[in-house]
Design a protein around this motif. Sequence first.
Motif, PDB file in Angstrom:
ATOM      1  N   GLY A  33      13.944  -2.724  -1.173  1.00  0.00           N
ATOM      2  CA  GLY A  33      12.974  -1.713  -0.765  1.00  0.00           C
ATOM      3  C   GLY A  33      13.499  -0.926   0.415  1.00  0.00           C
ATOM      4  O   GLY A  33      14.051  -1.512   1.363  1.00  0.00           O
ATOM      5  N   SER A 149       7.268  -4.057   6.910  1.00  0.00           N
ATOM      6  CA  SER A 149       6.358  -4.658   5.936  1.00  0.00           C
ATOM      7  C   SER A 149       6.322  -3.837   4.652  1.00  0.00           C
ATOM      8  O   SER A 149       6.328  -4.394   3.550  1.00  0.00           O
ATOM      9  CB  SER A 149       4.950  -4.762   6.540  1.00  0.00           C
ATOM     10  N   GLU A 150       6.287  -2.516   4.768  1.00  0.00           N
ATOM     11  CA  GLU A 150       6.289  -1.650   3.592  1.00  0.00           C
ATOM     12  C   GLU A 150       7.575  -1.835   2.781  1.00  0.00           C
ATOM     13  O   GLU A 150       7.536  -1.881   1.542  1.00  0.00           O
ATOM     14  CB  GLU A 150       6.147  -0.192   4.018  1.00  0.00           C
ATOM     15  N   ARG A 152       9.447  -4.511   2.609  1.00  0.00           N
ATOM     16  CA  ARG A 152       9.406  -5.816   1.931  1.00  0.00           C
ATOM     17  C   ARG A 152       8.545  -5.753   0.665  1.00  0.00           C
ATOM     18  O   ARG A 152       8.896  -6.333  -0.371  1.00  0.00           O
ATOM     19  CB  ARG A 152       8.890  -6.888   2.891  1.00  0.00           C
ATOM     20  N   LYS A 153       7.415  -5.066   0.756  1.00  0.00           N
ATOM     21  CA  LYS A 153       6.539  -4.937  -0.411  1.00  0.00           C
ATOM     22  C   LYS A 153       7.227  -4.160  -1.534  1.00  0.00           C
ATOM     23  O   LYS A 153       7.114  -4.515  -2.719  1.00  0.00           O
ATOM     24  CB  LYS A 153       5.237  -4.244  -0.008  1.00  0.00           C
ATOM     25  N   LEU A 154       7.948  -3.121  -1.167  1.00  0.00           N
ATOM     26  CA  LEU A 154       8.685  -2.343  -2.166  1.00  0.00           C
ATOM     27  C   LEU A 154       9.767  -3.196  -2.829  1.00  0.00           C
ATOM     28  O   LEU A 154      10.015  -3.076  -4.030  1.00  0.00           O
ATOM     29  CB  LEU A 154       9.307  -1.104  -1.517  1.00  0.00           C
ATOM     30  N   MET A 156       9.678  -6.471  -3.299  1.00  0.00           N
ATOM     31  CA  MET A 156       9.023  -7.392  -4.218  1.00  0.00           C
ATOM     32  C   MET A 156       8.592  -6.680  -5.503  1.00  0.00           C
ATOM     33  O   MET A 156       8.718  -7.226  -6.609  1.00  0.00           O
ATOM     34  CB  MET A 156       7.811  -8.038  -3.545  1.00  0.00           C
ATOM     35  N   LYS A 157       8.097  -5.463  -5.375  1.00  0.00           N
ATOM     36  CA  LYS A 157       7.683  -4.706  -6.553  1.00  0.00           C
ATOM     37  C   LYS A 157       8.882  -4.422  -7.458  1.00  0.00           C
ATOM     38  O   LYS A 157       8.785  -4.528  -8.685  1.00  0.00           O
ATOM     39  CB  LYS A 157       7.037  -3.385  -6.120  1.00  0.00           C
ATOM     40  N   ASP A 182      14.147 -14.226   1.348  1.00  0.00           N
ATOM     41  CA  ASP A 182      14.338 -12.952   2.053  1.00  0.00           C
ATOM     42  C   ASP A 182      15.799 -12.839   2.457  1.00  0.00           C
ATOM     43  O   ASP A 182      16.292 -13.625   3.269  1.00  0.00           O
ATOM     44  CB  ASP A 182      13.436 -12.905   3.287  1.00  0.00           C
TER      45      ASP A 182
END
Length: 230
Positions: A33, A149-150, A152-154, A156-157, A182
Amino acid sequence: MKKSIFFLICLFTVMAHSQEIKPIPQISVTGEGKVKIAPDQVLILATVETKGTNAKDVKKQNDQQMEAVLKLVKSMDLAPTDYKTKRVSLNPQYDYEKKKSSYNATQTVEILLKDLSKYDELMEGLVDKGINRIDNVTFQSSKLAQFQSEARKLAMKEAKIKAEDYVSVLGQKVGAAITIADNSQTYYPQPVYAMRAMKTESMNDAAPRETMAAGEIEITANVSVSFKLD
């Protein structure tokens, strides 16, 4: 003899149990991400350096120049927590060719400027007041944790999309995540040096100047994920 029989019974029990355990169908993928943001603050590391043959005079001159620098910083309405003395040194130096001793004094101040519109004014003022070495200029974001945080979410997606792509032709579905690792590296802001920090005789003071190119900060997150297959 009884101990040997008991050990064999335990061994056969463990072997029988291990044969009953079936591997869990799973898929392992990676995801990345990226978030690009504009910096909203800058960290400046600047030094006053003075030299001479008398240690007391060299230190006194250095202190006077740094005092003027700190007065300038205070006049720009910076919070007391946004600037601090980083290093102080007074070192003797010996010239073996001339067989003479001299002294070198330095003081380094770290300044966090949260209003980038004041960058040129601050840099020019620092040089005018006695700063003769700009060690580095690092552009940062005050919302770094939020953007990490953004990212990391990207990541995972992307990992889940990859897994779904792989198993879509197999008639299977991606289930719950079994393991998540991670692999992101620690983010360190990269220094970006100003194009001009000191005045020159040919510079027209009346003309508007732009002495920095802040650019963008890229924050990257990488993960490794194993999903159960249903």
